[in-house]
Design a protein around this motif. Structure first.
Motif: not given
Length: 336
Positions: A67-86
């Motif tokens: 999740a470090g700064a990467d101009p080619l991948r500005p968003d964190p990988p999907g597995f690291l941020t599951p949809p919030p539920r609450c």
């Protein structure tokens, strides 16, 4: 251009939530690339020494990789941020959901990633979480009032300038170029302090997807007005003037008591006077009431001291809260 397609049941299943895990991950990227997060520079300046601390750097090394700064991948990988539920989710609850999912890649060090996330949360996010959450909950309160006045279509269409409502679909160039059919799962709307653009989060099975969007009034997040001028203190009294200064960002009575050193009873009495005078407003969210300066209060503060912002103070971390709230989905659901 990405699209999210709604059915009738999906419209009835729109809800709001906040995600301390998302804010933790994206805030880490913000410190790594401060030029893209100018609005958060006061906070970045405050926590930058933590980023450079050798011991913390060793613990957060797995997070720097994914999740470090990467101009080619500005968003964190999907597995690291599951949809919030609450809307009241705690960091540990969301972390447990992440760790319960299968590793996205063979051999990935999930225990090391768990420790990295927990280390950054405790050091750099949790001490400021009350302030961050207040802004996110204020956004949710605004959207729910908008729902009552204008309906769910207007809420969806006005979440962010890049989002628009077209027929039965929510459309945005920020989303991946695909069509996601909600299939009766509904949709979670999650305001974020650190996100720069809208992002679609998906999870396995019946978990509702989520759209993360930039929250309103993030520009006020790190503002802290200095001690009120003597004129304002003479007009309102020193304690009320201080409280008014600390409500430029939404805050509860407990938060204001911690910031000012006043008792809860004194804070409540002073806030009642300020509210009756039209200088602060209040809104209830579940069991909490948040107070913020009104337009009149802002004008009075600006006239008294010019509205300058001071560097962010590092608050004393609150005691750990209990991790469990019971099972199930406690999301704040919009019912039509």
């Amino acid at each position: 251009m990405g699209e999210v397609r709604f059915g009738v049941q999906d419209v009835a299943g729109v809800r709001f939530a906040v995600s301390p895990l998302w804010e933790t991950v994206v805030s880490f990227s913000a410190v790594a690339d401060p030029g893209r997060y100018a609005v958060h520079l006061p906070w970045i300046t405050s926590v930058r020494p933590l980023w450079e601390d050798r011991a913390l750097a060793r613990r957060t090394a797995p997070l720097r990789v994914v999740a470090g700064a990467d101009p080619l991948r500005p968003d964190p990988p999907g597995f690291l941020t599951p949809p919030p539920r609450c809307p009241l989710a705690e960091f540990e609850e969301e972390l447990a959901i992440l760790l319960a999912a299968p590793a996205p890649e063979p051999g990935m060090d999930l225990p090391g990633l768990e420790d990295a996330l927990r280390a950054w949360w405790e050091a750099a996010v949790r001490p400021y979480w009350a302030r961050i959450r207040a802004v996110l909950e204020a956004d949710i309160a605004y959207r729910t009032r908008q729902l009552a006045e204008d309906g769910i279509q207007e809420v969806l269409a006005r979440l962010h300038p890049t989002l628009s409502w077209s027929g039965d679909r929510l459309v945005s160039p920020d989303l991946a170029p695909a069509v996601l059919d909600l299939d009766g799962r509904g949709l979670t709307l999650a305001p974020s302090a650190f996100t720069l653009r809208c992002r679609l989060l998906t999870g396995p099975g019946p978990v509702p997807p989520a759209i993360v969007y930039p929250a309103r009034a993030v520009g006020t997040l790190w503002e802290r007005r200095g001690a009120s001028g003597e004129g304002l203190a003479r007009l309102l009294g020193r304690s009320r003037a201080r409280l008014l200064a600390f409500t430029t960002s939404p805050a509860t009575t407990t938060q204001l008591a911690a910031r000012t050193g006043l008792s809860l009873g004194a804070v409540s009495q002073h806030l009642a006077v300020l509210r009756d005078a039209g200088l602060v407003t209040s809104h209830r969210y579940r069991r909490e009431v948040h107070y913020a300066t009104s337009e009149l209060g802002d004008a009075l503060m600006d006239r008294a001291q010019g509205g300058s912002a001071d560097p962010v103070e590092r608050p004393v971390a609150a005691p750990p809260q209990s991790a469990g709230r019971g099972g199930g989905d406690h999301s704040s659901r919009v019912r039509l």
